[in-house]
Design a protein around this motif. Structure first.
Motif, PDB file in Angstrom:
ATOM      1  N   ASN A 343       0.819  -1.225   0.000  1.00  0.00           N
ATOM      2  CA  ASN A 343       0.000   0.000   0.000  1.00  0.00           C
ATOM      3  C   ASN A 343       0.851   1.273   0.000  1.00  0.00           C
ATOM      4  N   GLY A 344       1.946   1.240  -0.762  1.00  0.00           N
ATOM      5  CA  GLY A 344       2.784   2.424  -0.900  1.00  0.00           C
ATOM      6  C   GLY A 344       3.707   2.700   0.260  1.00  0.00           C
ATOM      7  N   GLU A 345       3.757   1.775   1.264  1.00  0.00           N
ATOM      8  CA  GLU A 345       4.590   2.015   2.451  1.00  0.00           C
ATOM      9  C   GLU A 345       5.477   0.809   2.725  1.00  0.00           C
ATOM     10  N   TRP A 346       6.747   1.089   3.005  1.00  0.00           N
ATOM     11  CA  TRP A 346       7.686   0.009   3.323  1.00  0.00           C
ATOM     12  C   TRP A 346       7.514  -0.436   4.779  1.00  0.00           C
ATOM     13  N   GLY A 347       7.544  -1.752   4.981  1.00  0.00           N
ATOM     14  CA  GLY A 347       7.439  -2.317   6.328  1.00  0.00           C
ATOM     15  C   GLY A 347       8.309  -3.558   6.443  1.00  0.00           C
ATOM     16  N   THR A 348       8.329  -4.161   7.611  1.00  0.00           N
ATOM     17  CA  THR A 348       9.238  -5.283   7.877  1.00  0.00           C
ATOM     18  C   THR A 348       8.482  -6.608   7.941  1.00  0.00           C
ATOM     19  N   ILE A 349       9.232  -7.687   8.168  1.00  0.00           N
ATOM     20  CA  ILE A 349       8.676  -9.036   8.310  1.00  0.00           C
ATOM     21  C   ILE A 349       8.992  -9.528   9.712  1.00  0.00           C
ATOM     22  N   CYS A 350       7.970 -10.053  10.394  1.00  0.00           N
ATOM     23  CA  CYS A 350       8.183 -10.622  11.738  1.00  0.00           C
ATOM     24  C   CYS A 350       8.897 -11.963  11.602  1.00  0.00           C
ATOM     25  N   ASP A 351       9.774 -12.280  12.555  1.00  0.00           N
ATOM     26  CA  ASP A 351      10.635 -13.459  12.411  1.00  0.00           C
ATOM     27  C   ASP A 351       9.986 -14.781  12.818  1.00  0.00           C
ATOM     28  N   ASP A 352       8.696 -14.791  13.182  1.00  0.00           N
ATOM     29  CA  ASP A 352       8.039 -16.062  13.522  1.00  0.00           C
ATOM     30  C   ASP A 352       8.095 -16.991  12.310  1.00  0.00           C
ATOM     31  N   ASN A 353       8.606 -18.207  12.500  1.00  0.00           N
ATOM     32  CA  ASN A 353       8.748 -19.234  11.447  1.00  0.00           C
ATOM     33  C   ASN A 353       9.740 -18.847  10.345  1.00  0.00           C
ATOM     34  N   TRP A 354      10.503 -17.792  10.531  1.00  0.00           N
ATOM     35  CA  TRP A 354      11.453 -17.350   9.494  1.00  0.00           C
ATOM     36  C   TRP A 354      12.566 -18.383   9.344  1.00  0.00           C
ATOM     37  N   ASN A 355      12.795 -18.857   8.116  1.00  0.00           N
ATOM     38  CA  ASN A 355      13.785 -19.914   7.902  1.00  0.00           C
ATOM     39  C   ASN A 355      14.508 -19.736   6.569  1.00  0.00           C
ATOM     40  N   LEU A 356      15.406 -20.687   6.270  1.00  0.00           N
ATOM     41  CA  LEU A 356      16.224 -20.600   5.065  1.00  0.00           C
ATOM     42  C   LEU A 356      15.402 -20.611   3.784  1.00  0.00           C
ATOM     43  N   LEU A 357      14.281 -21.344   3.784  1.00  0.00           N
ATOM     44  CA  LEU A 357      13.432 -21.406   2.579  1.00  0.00           C
ATOM     45  C   LEU A 357      12.922 -20.024   2.212  1.00  0.00           C
ATOM     46  N   SER A 358      12.313 -19.346   3.185  1.00  0.00           N
ATOM     47  CA  SER A 358      11.755 -18.013   2.933  1.00  0.00           C
ATOM     48  C   SER A 358      12.867 -17.013   2.623  1.00  0.00           C
ATOM     49  N   ALA A 359      13.968 -17.107   3.371  1.00  0.00           N
ATOM     50  CA  ALA A 359      15.087 -16.189   3.154  1.00  0.00           C
ATOM     51  C   ALA A 359      15.668 -16.362   1.753  1.00  0.00           C
ATOM     52  N   SER A 360      15.700 -17.607   1.252  1.00  0.00           N
ATOM     53  CA  SER A 360      16.237 -17.860  -0.088  1.00  0.00           C
ATOM     54  C   SER A 360      15.347 -17.258  -1.171  1.00  0.00           C
ATOM     55  N   VAL A 361      14.045 -17.240  -0.940  1.00  0.00           N
ATOM     56  CA  VAL A 361      13.135 -16.611  -1.904  1.00  0.00           C
ATOM     57  C   VAL A 361      13.458 -15.120  -2.017  1.00  0.00           C
ATOM     58  N   VAL A 362      13.690 -14.470  -0.864  1.00  0.00           N
ATOM     59  CA  VAL A 362      14.067 -13.048  -0.856  1.00  0.00           C
ATOM     60  C   VAL A 362      15.369 -12.843  -1.620  1.00  0.00           C
ATOM     61  N   CYS A 363      16.368 -13.689  -1.334  1.00  0.00           N
ATOM     62  CA  CYS A 363      17.688 -13.522  -1.959  1.00  0.00           C
ATOM     63  C   CYS A 363      17.612 -13.673  -3.471  1.00  0.00           C
ATOM     64  N   ARG A 364      16.924 -14.694  -3.947  1.00  0.00           N
ATOM     65  CA  ARG A 364      16.805 -14.899  -5.396  1.00  0.00           C
ATOM     66  C   ARG A 364      16.043 -13.746  -6.039  1.00  0.00           C
ATOM     67  N   GLU A 365      14.998 -13.268  -5.348  1.00  0.00           N
ATOM     68  CA  GLU A 365      14.200 -12.167  -5.874  1.00  0.00           C
ATOM     69  C   GLU A 365      15.049 -10.928  -6.102  1.00  0.00           C
ATOM     70  N   LEU A 366      16.064 -10.738  -5.271  1.00  0.00           N
ATOM     71  CA  LEU A 366      16.916  -9.553  -5.365  1.00  0.00           C
ATOM     72  C   LEU A 366      18.139  -9.778  -6.252  1.00  0.00           C
ATOM     73  N   GLY A 367      18.201 -10.951  -6.910  1.00  0.00           N
ATOM     74  CA  GLY A 367      19.302 -11.198  -7.844  1.00  0.00           C
ATOM     75  C   GLY A 367      20.518 -11.850  -7.226  1.00  0.00           C
ATOM     76  N   PHE A 368      20.362 -12.400  -6.006  1.00  0.00           N
ATOM     77  CA  PHE A 368      21.452 -13.143  -5.370  1.00  0.00           C
ATOM     78  C   PHE A 368      21.163 -14.634  -5.487  1.00  0.00           C
ATOM     79  N   GLY A 369      21.948 -15.450  -4.780  1.00  0.00           N
ATOM     80  CA  GLY A 369      21.710 -16.886  -4.778  1.00  0.00           C
ATOM     81  C   GLY A 369      20.783 -17.277  -3.643  1.00  0.00           C
ATOM     82  N   THR A 370      21.032 -18.437  -3.051  1.00  0.00           N
ATOM     83  CA  THR A 370      20.231 -18.868  -1.902  1.00  0.00           C
ATOM     84  C   THR A 370      20.700 -18.130  -0.647  1.00  0.00           C
TER      85      THR A 370
END
Length: 769
Positions: A343-370
């Motif tokens: 909605n036009g505003e930057w915000g964060t992600i809460c770390d509940d259940n945060w793991n390598l799978l989700s983090a890897s999706v972020v990394c690939r999305e930004l043009g990095f690897g896993t």
């Protein structure tokens, strides 16, 4: 006190001296070896010799991992995976687990199913290891399968990144190979074709594993696209592509490959090869070739920031590729707090259940690897604004983190739980072209760069004219040493290499986002450095953490008001240039119209904000009867809607202190009695609306609509992890009698489209040096 050695022959004295040397060095072992210092020689791996009656087991690290080298300890025995109970478990048992898996040592262990509850039998309970056992099965315990534990007591370990030199995987359970994880000493992509050998980064070549100290190829008969995806991700690439197989067939005929004994079976969403399963043992022919196969080749697609372009080589400054996700607060490229746009505003992600799978999706999305690591608990600084996502669950194949399942409700989540990532990025070789010389530690020293001169590579210094925080930030990032803590224009106290005294780089100007100092603006071959190099060369000191000052925009909005104040009550402010220039010609009984407000400045970073000047060099201001630790700490400006500055103010840091702190954090800085100044992490400093200079003089301003702007630390005197949020903007309406502030927000907190509704916002970014 003198140490008297007993009289002995030369061999005896040599032994005693050797023992004393070992004892002397041992006291420093806990400090580790920072980057740049050679590691000690490591023992070579020797395969364990197990007696026939030793139970044959295999281990793996499973569960909700945040790094590939950690997880719940699982044991494969009797055809079934089970867990280990945390009763009597110690770091010695963790050491046995990590060594058995091929890691150099254990870092820590965690009780009470930190990585989630396992399934199946609890194979070991009440383990009493010494740390020297070759397998967990040799540690004394209740007996394999004898336990009174529940899976809520499953134990987990964190192993070191480093692998045991010469480690060789030995399969003691040949009939259950499909259940086992891959354990090898190392992996690499080796460029084969001449066109790829000189290319940086290496994107195409043989996939080779190091097993038993020898590099081996993998037979491609069982190889899948999913395997290639994992390999490319490990080396910092978001995807894989097809390659010219015919050329590699010709090469394989000319040079005989050495094949590994096993195939690889990845699902494609693993962050690291060690999380993939072993495939079937390869049926290699008697001459060592694989049946109807060739060595595995991968060809990876680099992200845009790492792709060479025909015109200018690598892109000079890093830019995020996707507008929906970004990283903030990280020291190096590919790491930071994850922020998403909603909605036009930057915000964060809460770390509940945060793991390598989700983090890897972020990394690939930004043009990095896993992802190399999924971080929790605001480890890379706390964000501002809303928490947009909670309990994120990804399959690992999503194109964006916004496609993953998540809980829109973030009840109970605060910015103390902001999720962050460290991504795998391609090896660009930037670190080899820069060094710090002469410092007391690897984190400081004179900056020396490697350049080509007359056909050969030589080391030289950087001219310190104009050298500042932004340039130092790039140096520390390039060396992987974190953030800059200081930029030095004199380095006579750091004797660098005499052969490198000559200046080889001058006129350096960095924006702060570059991956390498060579990407910054500089003079090129036409050097200009009147002060010369040597003792006047540029230097830096680096730190793994940095502060991050952020203004609370709501406080500005809520406390703004207007005051007419007589000149005779503004004498001190006049002396400190806090009034408009027209105040020079007015009588003492005239009035100045002041736009007043409070500033609440938070430190959301990872280290305390301290003024650059030490206490002995603070400036005493007699009128206000206080010291200034920073002559310009904040700038207050009023712009017309077309971006023209029409009024300004500034505030010196006459008192940087902890006004209030988050719960559980103690105040450390207080100005009373010439005390230390600063802002502690998790605390904030409030400059109240009723103190001198906390205003903009609007006496000469006509009624109308304006943009109000505050900039903290405008001259970058103190290094911070993120300067984009040092700016705060508001819409301001003044009708000649009253004033309103609305839509106040920090720089970078809104989408580009929303920012553009603030005319002049984008072309009035900080440019002070």
């Amino acid at each position: 006190m003198s140490l008297k050695l007993p009289s002995c022959h030369l061999p005896c004295c040599t032994v005693i001296l050797f023992v004393l040397l070992k004892l002397t060095l041992a006291q420093y072992e806990h400090l580790g070896y920072p980057p740049g210092y050679p590691d000690p020689e490591q023992e070579q791996y020797t395969a364990p010799q197990l007696t026939p009656d030793t139970p044959r087991i295999q281990l793996r690290l499973a569960g909700d991992k945040r790094k590939h080298n950690e997880g719940r300890v699982e044991v494969f025995y009797n055809g079934e995976w089970g867990t280990v109970c945390d009763d009597d478990f110690t770091i010695h048992a963790a050491q046995v687990v990590c060594r058995e898996l091929g890691y150099l040592e254990a870092i820590s262990w965690s009780p009470s199913s930190k990585y989630g509850k396992g399934q199946g039998p609890i194979w070991f309970d009440n383990l009493h290891c010494t740390g020297k056992e070759k397998t967990l099965a040799l540690c004394p315990s209740n007996g394999i399968g004898v336990s009174d534990c529940k899976h809520s007591e499953d134990v987990g370990v964190v192993c070191s990144d480093k692998r045991i030199p010469g480690f060789k995987f030995i399969n003691t359970l040949p009939n259950h190979i499909e259940n086992l994880d891959i354990q090898v000493e190392d992996v690499r992509i080796r460029p084969i074709l001449s066109s790829y050998r000189k290319r940086i980064p290496v994107t195409e070549g043989y996939v080779e594993v190091k097993d038993g100290g020898k590099w081996k190829q993998i037979c491609n008969t069982e190889w899948t696209q999913f395997n290639s995806r994992v390999i490319c991700g490990m080396f910092g690439f978001p995807g894989e592509r097809k390659y010219n197989a015919r050329v590699y067939k010709m090469f394989a005929r000319r040079r005989k490959p050495t094949y590994w004994d096993y195939s690889v079976n990845c699902t494609g969403n693993e962050a690291h090869l060690s999380s993939c399963k072993l495939g079937q043992a390869e049926s290699l022919k008697s001459n060592g070739t694989c049946a109807a196969g060739l060595p595995v080749v991968v060809s990876c697609v680099p992200g845009r920031a790492f792709s060479p372009t025909p015109m200018s080589g690598f892109r000079k400054a890093f830019r995020q590729e996707q507008p929906l996700v970004r990283l903030r607060g990280g020291a190096i490229v590919g790491e930071g707090r994850v922020e998403v746009l909603k909605n036009g505003e930057w915000g964060t992600i809460c770390d509940d259940n945060w793991n390598l799978l989700s983090a890897s999706v972020v990394c690939r999305e930004l043009g990095f690897g896993t992802a190399k690591e999924a971080l929790s608990g605001g480890r890379l600084g706390q964000g501002m604004g809303p928490v947009h996502m909670n309990e994120v669950e990804c399959s690992g194949f999503e194109k964006s983190i916004t496609e993953c399942f998540f809980n829109k409700e973030a009840l109970g989540c605060s910015h103390e739980e902001d999720a962050a990532v460290r991504c795998n990025v391609p090896a660009m070789g930037f670190q080899e072209r820069l060094r710090l010389s002469g410092g007391r530690t690897p984190y400081e020293g004179r900056v020396e760069v490697l350049v080509e001169r007359n056909g050969s590579l030589v080391w030289g210094t950087v001219c310190s004219d104009g050298w500042g925080t932004m340039e130092a930030m790039v140096v520390c990032r390039q060396l992987g040493l974190g953030f800059a803590s200081n930029a030095f224009q004199e380095t006579w106290y750091w004797p660098g290499e005499v052969s490198a005294d000559a200046v080889v780089m001058s006129g350096v100007r960095c924006s702060g986002t570059e991956m390498s100092l060579s990407h910054c603006l500089h003079h090129g071959a036409h050097l200009s450095c009147p002060r010369g190099g040597g003792r006047n060369a540029a230097g830096v000191s680096c730190s793994e953490t940095a502060p991050d000052l952020v203004l609370n925009p709501q406080v500005v909005e809520q406390t703004t008001y207007m005051e007419d104040r007589p000149m005779f009550m503004l004498q001190c402010a006049f002396e400190e240039n806090c009034l408009a220039s027209t105040s020079n010609q007015v009588p003492a009984n005239s009035y100045r119209r002041l736009l007043r407000f409070s500033s609440q400045i938070h430190n959301n970073g990872q280290s305390d904000f301290r003024p650059k000047a030490s206490r002995h060099s603070w400036v005493w201001h007699d009128c206000h009867r206080h010291y200034h630790s920073m002559e310009v700490f904040t700038l207050y400006d009023l712009f017309s809607l077309n971006g023209t500055k029409i009024a300004e103010g500034h505030k010196a840091s006459f008192c940087l202190e902890d006004s209030e702190c988050d719960e559980g954090i103690e105040k450390r800085y207080e100005c009373a009695n010439f005390g230390e100044q600063g802002i502690t992490v998790g605390c904030w400093d409030t400059y109240r609306h009723d103190i001198d200079c906390q205003w903009v003089d609007i006496t000469d301003i006509k009624p109308g609509d304006y943009i109000f702007q505050i900039i903290i630390n405008p001259n970058y005197e103190v290094p911070e992890s993120d300067y984009t949020n040092n700016i705060m903007k508001c819409r301001c309406r003044y009708d000649g009698h009253r004033v309103w502030m609305y839509s106040c927000h920090n720089g970078g907190s809104l989408s580009t489209e929303t920012e553009q509704t603030f005319p002049g916002l984008l072309n009035n970014q900080v440019t002070h040096r």
